[in-house]
Motif scaffolding. Structure first.
Motif, short mmCIF file in Angstrom:
data_model
loop_
_atom_site.label_atom_id
_atom_site.label_comp_id
_atom_site.label_asym_id
_atom_site.label_seq_id
_atom_site.Cartn_x
_atom_site.Cartn_y
_atom_site.Cartn_z
N THR A 41 0.89 -1.27 0.03
CA THR A 41 0.00 0.05 -0.03
C THR A 41 0.87 1.19 0.14
O THR A 41 1.83 1.33 0.76
N LEU A 42 0.57 2.09 -0.90
CA LEU A 42 1.40 3.40 -0.98
C LEU A 42 0.69 4.63 -0.51
O LEU A 42 1.01 5.30 0.56
N TYR A 43 -0.73 4.86 -0.54
CA TYR A 43 -1.62 5.76 -0.20
C TYR A 43 -2.98 5.23 0.31
O TYR A 43 -3.49 4.46 -0.50
N LEU A 102 -8.92 -5.28 -7.96
CA LEU A 102 -7.96 -4.39 -8.15
C LEU A 102 -8.26 -3.65 -9.59
O LEU A 102 -8.57 -4.42 -10.34
N THR A 103 -7.86 -2.23 -9.64
CA THR A 103 -7.82 -1.92 -11.15
C THR A 103 -6.56 -1.21 -11.50
O THR A 103 -5.97 -0.42 -10.22
N LYS A 104 -6.06 -1.24 -12.69
CA LYS A 104 -4.76 -0.47 -12.93
C LYS A 104 -5.05 1.02 -13.02
O LYS A 104 -6.04 1.34 -13.61
N ALA A 105 -4.11 1.71 -12.57
CA ALA A 105 -4.35 3.20 -12.62
C ALA A 105 -3.72 3.90 -13.93
O ALA A 105 -3.00 4.63 -13.69
N THR A 106 -4.26 3.11 -14.85
CA THR A 106 -3.49 3.42 -16.21
C THR A 106 -4.10 4.86 -16.82
O THR A 106 -3.64 5.42 -17.74
N HIS A 107 -5.26 5.58 -16.04
CA HIS A 107 -5.91 6.75 -16.60
C HIS A 107 -4.97 7.67 -16.07
O HIS A 107 -5.20 9.10 -16.53
N LEU A 108 -4.24 7.72 -14.98
CA LEU A 108 -3.47 8.86 -14.58
C LEU A 108 -2.52 9.60 -15.72
O LEU A 108 -1.65 8.81 -16.03
N PRO A 109 -2.53 10.86 -15.47
CA PRO A 109 -1.75 11.57 -16.44
C PRO A 109 -0.27 11.36 -15.72
O PRO A 109 0.02 10.92 -14.52
N ALA A 110 0.88 11.40 -16.51
CA ALA A 110 2.37 11.08 -16.34
C ALA A 110 2.69 11.91 -15.36
O ALA A 110 3.66 11.63 -14.46
N ASP A 111 2.21 13.06 -14.98
CA ASP A 111 2.82 14.31 -14.19
C ASP A 111 2.23 14.45 -12.95
O ASP A 111 2.32 15.64 -12.16
N VAL A 112 1.16 13.44 -12.47
CA VAL A 112 0.40 13.58 -11.36
C VAL A 112 0.66 12.62 -10.13
O VAL A 112 1.37 11.34 -10.69
N PRO A 113 0.58 12.88 -9.17
CA PRO A 113 0.82 11.67 -8.36
C PRO A 113 0.13 10.73 -8.32
O PRO A 113 -1.38 10.68 -8.34
N GLU A 114 0.43 9.31 -7.79
CA GLU A 114 -0.49 8.20 -7.76
C GLU A 114 -1.49 8.36 -6.88
O GLU A 114 -2.64 7.59 -7.04
N SER A 115 -1.43 9.16 -5.89
CA SER A 115 -2.56 9.20 -5.00
C SER A 115 -3.81 9.67 -5.65
O SER A 115 -5.11 9.71 -4.95
N LEU A 116 -3.97 10.37 -6.70
CA LEU A 116 -4.92 11.01 -7.33
C LEU A 116 -5.99 9.87 -7.65
O LEU A 116 -7.15 10.23 -7.93
N GLU A 305 -5.66 19.27 -19.09
CA GLU A 305 -6.01 20.55 -19.96
C GLU A 305 -5.78 22.09 -18.60
O GLU A 305 -5.91 23.14 -18.92
N GLY A 306 -5.72 21.54 -17.49
CA GLY A 306 -5.45 22.69 -16.43
C GLY A 306 -6.88 23.12 -15.93
O GLY A 306 -7.07 24.22 -15.19
N LYS A 307 -8.13 22.42 -16.43
CA LYS A 307 -9.41 22.84 -16.34
C LYS A 307 -9.86 22.48 -14.70
O LYS A 307 -10.62 22.93 -14.03
N LEU A 308 -9.21 21.28 -14.39
CA LEU A 308 -9.63 20.62 -13.12
C LEU A 308 -8.21 20.85 -12.24
O LEU A 308 -7.48 19.99 -12.49
N LYS A 309 -8.45 21.36 -11.04
CA LYS A 309 -7.25 21.35 -10.10
C LYS A 309 -7.37 20.43 -9.06
O LYS A 309 -8.50 20.25 -8.68
N TRP A 310 -6.49 20.26 -8.19
CA TRP A 310 -6.55 19.17 -7.06
C TRP A 310 -5.70 19.67 -5.97
O TRP A 310 -4.63 20.42 -5.99
N ARG A 311 -6.23 19.32 -4.84
CA ARG A 311 -5.47 19.47 -3.49
C ARG A 311 -5.50 18.47 -2.50
O ARG A 311 -6.51 17.93 -2.55
#
Length: 343
Positions: A41-43, A102-116, A305-311
């Motif tokens: 487990t990571l996050y 389990l589902t592979k997190a293949t939809h994550l963009p390359a430059d975001v943390p895995e926790s998203l 696209e920068g339209k959806l920000k995260w924190r």
């Protein structure tokens, strides 16, 4: 042989959970069989729904929850070592799985943390997506969208999707810092509900009324909005009722089953629902599970696209899971509350 640390639920919650309701234990994991994987487990996620669903767990069971993990050993051809996966793994540092959960997190963009994968690009993001775009439809440009709990994992995404769709976004949260965050991500109006009168502030922000109300809170807030501020044919998506989750009824202390045993009788809403011909619908995001790929793709594209920000509100150390859970229920987080496993 691999080991895991696991938090078990050992006492029924009465009011807000306390750390003594959980027990941290060490477990030996069984050797892998064909078709199985070993994950680290990571996050780990802490979410309001856990406060409800834990009632169905036998005492001594591992605490429920979503998590992101890395595959460290595999005898399943669907997964290779190094794959990042997410699922309802529970509060544990490692696990053995047949991969079906389990589902592979293949939809994550390359430059975001895995926790998203357990946040804006995970279950909370999909909850916002389907609750707003399906339950609250039609959602035309210029429509007024109101969300409470707006600085939380779901609420902030609701407001941002509303803006992407050309709507007016109004958010209520529990601190001035949260209000500033909402303004920074594009909300048209944001209020600290602890400092303003809900009726007066909403009358000014939406003088003609609310088209779509995404309710995460329930209680007096929802009563006020539904009774006094919805437009004709308005839509109300009931996603949560966190104002009620941690009340302390006597029956709950005795193991009672009624989720809202302590809820006091409030205003009768039927007249307002009828008079304004409202659509009021409760929903659980699992209803839309067959469309997860659709939501994941749209959310990821908006992030790129920068339209959806995260924190994220990150707590470090698996041993702090109970603290993070309790703090989230008390509104300590801005954005998604997660715990990073540092082992």
């Amino acid at each position: 042989m691999a080991k895991a640390r696991v938090f078990n639920i050992v006492k029924r919650f009465s009011g807000y959970p306390v750390e003594q309701d959980f027990e941290l234990v060490e477990q030996q994991l069984k050797p892998l069989q064909d078709g199985e994987v070993l994950g680290k487990t990571l996050y780990l996620s802490v979410d309001p729904y856990m406060r409800i669903y834990v009632r169905n767990l036998p005492l001594g069971s591992p605490m429920i929850g979503g998590a992101v993990a890395r595959i460290v050993e595999s005898k399943n051809p669907q997964f290779k070592v190094g794959d990042i996966v997410y699922g309802r793994i529970g509060w544990r540092t490692a696990f053995v799985s047949d991969g079906k959960d389990l589902t592979k997190a293949t939809h994550l963009p390359a430059d975001v943390p895995e926790s998203l994968a357990i946040g804006t690009l995970g279950m909370p993001g999909r909850t916002a997506y389907f609750g707003l775009l399906d339950v609250c439809k039609p959602l035309n440009p210029g429509a007024v969208v109101l969300v409470n709990g707006a600085a939380g994992a779901v609420g902030n995404v609701v407001g941002q999707i509303a803006k992407i769709k050309g709507c007016v976004a109004i958010g209520y949260a529990g601190s001035d810092e949260k209000v500033e965050y909402l303004k920074s991500i594009g909300f048209d109006h944001a209020f600290n509900y602890k400092k303003v009168d809900i009726h007066e502030s909403l009358s000014k922000a939406a003088p003609d009324g609310v088209d779509a109300f995404f309710d995460n809170v329930g209680g007096d807030f929802a009563d006020t909005v539904i009774l006094r501020h919805m437009k004709q044919f308005g839509r109300v998506a009931i996603c949560g009722s966190i104002s009620q989750y941690n009340l302390k009824p006597e029956s709950e202390a005795e193991g009672g089953k009624g989720l809202f045993d302590a809820v006091t009788k409030g205003p009768r809403l039927q007249g307002a629902i009828l008079g304004h011909q409202l659509k009021v619908e409760g929903f659980i995001v699992l209803r839309f599970a067959d469309r997860n790929d659709e939501a994941n793709s749209a959310l990821a594209q908006w992030v790129k696209e920068g339209k959806l920000k995260w924190r994220e509100h990150v707590t470090e150390g698996f041993e702090n899971m109970p603290k993070a859970f309790i703090a989230m229920l008390k509104g300590a987080n801005i954005g998604k509350a997660i715990v990073k496993n540092t082992e």
